[in-house]
Design an enzyme around this catalytic site. Structure first.
Site, PDB file in Angstrom:
ATOM      1  N   ARG A   1       0.558 -14.346   4.111  1.00 52.78           N
ATOM      2  CA  ARG A   1       1.093 -13.223   4.890  1.00 52.78           C
ATOM      3  C   ARG A   1       0.304 -13.052   6.196  1.00 52.78           C
ATOM      4  NH1 ARG A   1       2.062  -7.586   1.955  1.00 52.78           N
ATOM      5  NH2 ARG A   1      -0.178  -7.562   1.567  1.00 52.78           N
TER       6      ARG A   1
ATOM      7  N   ARG B   1       0.727   5.889  -6.435  1.00 49.53           N
ATOM      8  CA  ARG B   1       0.228   4.675  -7.084  1.00 49.53           C
ATOM      9  C   ARG B   1      -0.381   4.991  -8.448  1.00 49.53           C
ATOM     10  NH1 ARG B   1      -0.619   1.462  -1.928  1.00 49.53           N
ATOM     11  NH2 ARG B   1      -1.002  -0.664  -2.556  1.00 49.53           N
TER      12      ARG B   1
ATOM     13  N   ARG C   1      -4.730  -9.572   6.781  1.00 55.05           N
ATOM     14  CA  ARG C   1      -5.468  -8.385   6.324  1.00 55.05           C
ATOM     15  C   ARG C   1      -6.691  -8.821   5.520  1.00 55.05           C
ATOM     16  NH1 ARG C   1      -1.025  -4.439   3.634  1.00 55.05           N
ATOM     17  NH2 ARG C   1      -2.700  -4.287   2.132  1.00 55.05           N
TER      18      ARG C   1
ATOM     19  N   ARG D   1      -6.621  -6.358  -6.810  1.00 55.10           N
ATOM     20  CA  ARG D   1      -5.531  -5.412  -6.523  1.00 55.10           C
ATOM     21  C   ARG D   1      -4.445  -5.502  -7.591  1.00 55.10           C
ATOM     22  NH1 ARG D   1      -3.823  -7.047  -0.689  1.00 55.10           N
ATOM     23  NH2 ARG D   1      -2.287  -5.400  -0.889  1.00 55.10           N
TER      24      ARG D   1
ATOM     25  N   LYS E   1       7.607  -5.047  -0.438  1.00 56.59           N
ATOM     26  CA  LYS E   1       7.891  -3.625  -0.190  1.00 56.59           C
ATOM     27  C   LYS E   1       7.890  -3.296   1.301  1.00 56.59           C
ATOM     28  CE  LYS E   1       4.628  -1.739  -2.707  1.00 56.59           C
ATOM     29  NZ  LYS E   1       3.865  -2.950  -3.066  1.00 56.59           N
TER      30      LYS E   1
HETATM   31  P1  AMP Z   1      -1.033  -1.166   1.023  1.00 56.22           P
HETATM   32  O1  AMP Z   1      -0.928  -1.408   2.485  1.00 56.22           O
HETATM   33  O2  AMP Z   1       0.032  -0.249   0.505  1.00 56.22           O
HETATM   34  O3  AMP Z   1      -1.107  -2.453   0.232  1.00 56.22           O
HETATM   35  O4  AMP Z   1      -2.412  -0.388   0.769  1.00 56.22           O
HETATM   36  C1  AMP Z   1      -3.653  -0.980   1.144  1.00 56.22           C
HETATM   37  C2  AMP Z   1      -4.787  -0.326   0.390  1.00 56.22           C
HETATM   38  O5  AMP Z   1      -4.863   1.072   0.715  1.00 56.22           O
HETATM   39  C3  AMP Z   1      -4.677  -0.362  -1.123  1.00 56.22           C
HETATM   40  O6  AMP Z   1      -5.101  -1.602  -1.676  1.00 56.22           O
HETATM   41  C4  AMP Z   1      -5.620   0.796  -1.492  1.00 56.22           C
HETATM   42  O7  AMP Z   1      -6.956   0.407  -1.333  1.00 56.22           O
HETATM   43  C5  AMP Z   1      -5.303   1.826  -0.411  1.00 56.22           C
HETATM   44  N1  AMP Z   1      -4.182   2.694  -0.844  1.00 56.22           N
HETATM   45  C6  AMP Z   1      -2.907   2.668  -0.346  1.00 56.22           C
HETATM   46  N2  AMP Z   1      -2.140   3.566  -0.944  1.00 56.22           N
HETATM   47  C7  AMP Z   1      -2.929   4.204  -1.854  1.00 56.22           C
HETATM   48  C8  AMP Z   1      -2.693   5.216  -2.817  1.00 56.22           C
HETATM   49  N3  AMP Z   1      -1.471   5.757  -2.981  1.00 56.22           N
HETATM   50  N4  AMP Z   1      -3.725   5.619  -3.587  1.00 56.22           N
HETATM   51  C9  AMP Z   1      -4.950   5.096  -3.432  1.00 56.22           C
HETATM   52  N5  AMP Z   1      -5.245   4.100  -2.559  1.00 56.22           N
HETATM   53  C10 AMP Z   1      -4.245   3.652  -1.769  1.00 56.22           C
END
Ligand code: AMP
Length: 214
Positions: A132, A93, A161, A172, A13
């Site tokens: 990654r 989400r 990360r 996750r 994504k």
């Molecule tokens: P990402 O970079 O999109 O993979 O997001 C990293 C982390 O941020 C996720 O694993 C969640 O812990 C938190 N997070 C990101 N977007 C959301 C969301 N829409 N709702 C709740 N937690 C989020």
């Protein structure tokens, strides 16, 4: 044109989002980046976000919805969205977030035009995410196996990360299946979903996305 990118962690994504925003001049909204920026502060809320993210859990709906609303309705951002359109990556989400977003957009005379659902199987996700790496200077995302950084990028500038470790990825993924996957049905009912094979090489996947968006 307002787009949502939906799919499990590691489906590509982030990489797709950057390309789409560049080509279609869309305003990007990266939920994860917004939270990582917030968690780099030193207050209690930052600590709270860090704990949640590092465990691979989700921030409560109310908290993320509030942050999204503040971000999207700021004068400059709302103007950008109205003029160019927006691409959401990592938000919504949950069904609750999707319902909130629908209302927020409609209050601003906006709507979602397309949901790109990037699918990929679990084994490939884990293999992909553990390899990654992110360039701390540019934010560019690389994969040590399938999309290695060019020679001018120094190894010491690349980082992994904290939530990309294998045991956290599994958490996750479980949360994705339980909380986020139901959104496919939510948006299918609104006839907005187009499927994209996230296991393809970046350029090939981007060609498929382009065909859909054209
Ligand atoms: P990402 O970079 O999109 O993979 O997001 C990293 C982390 O941020 C996720 O694993 C969640 O812990 C938190 N997070 C990101 N977007 C959301 C969301 N829409 N709702 C709740 N937690 C989020």
């Amino acid at each position: 044109m307002n787009i949502i990118l939906l799919g499990p962690p590691g489906a590509g994504k982030g990489t797709a989002a950057k390309e789409i925003c560049k080509l279609y001049n869309l305003f990007p909204f990266y939920a994860g980046d917004l939270l990582r920026e917030r968690m780099s502060k030193t207050d209690d809320f930052a600590k709270y976000i860090r704990e949640i993210i590092n465990n691979g859990a989700l921030l409560p709906n109310d908290a993320i919805n509030k942050m999204v609303e503040e971000f999207l309705t700021s004068d400059t951002n709302i103007e950008n969205i109205k003029n160019n359109g927006i691409l959401f990556d990592g938000y919504p989400r949950t069904i609750e977030q999707a319902t909130f977003l629908e209302k927020l957009l409609s209050d601003n005379n906006q709507k979602i035009d397309k949901v790109l659902y990037l699918y990929i199987d679990d084994a490939k996700i884990i293999k992909r995410i553990v390899a990654r790496r992110i360039d701390k200077n540019t934010g560019n995302i690389y994969n040590l196996i399938s999309n290695p950084p060019p020679p001018n990028v120094k190894t010491e500038d690349l980082y992994q990360r904290d939530d990309d470790k294998e045991y956290i990825i599994k958490n996750r993924l479980n949360i994705y299946k339980k909380m986020t996957e139901p959104l496919i049905d939510f948006y299918n009912k609104r006839h907005l979903v187009s499927e994209v094979d996230g296991s393809k090489e970046v350029q090939e996947m981007f060609c498929d996305i382009n065909e859909i968006l054209k």
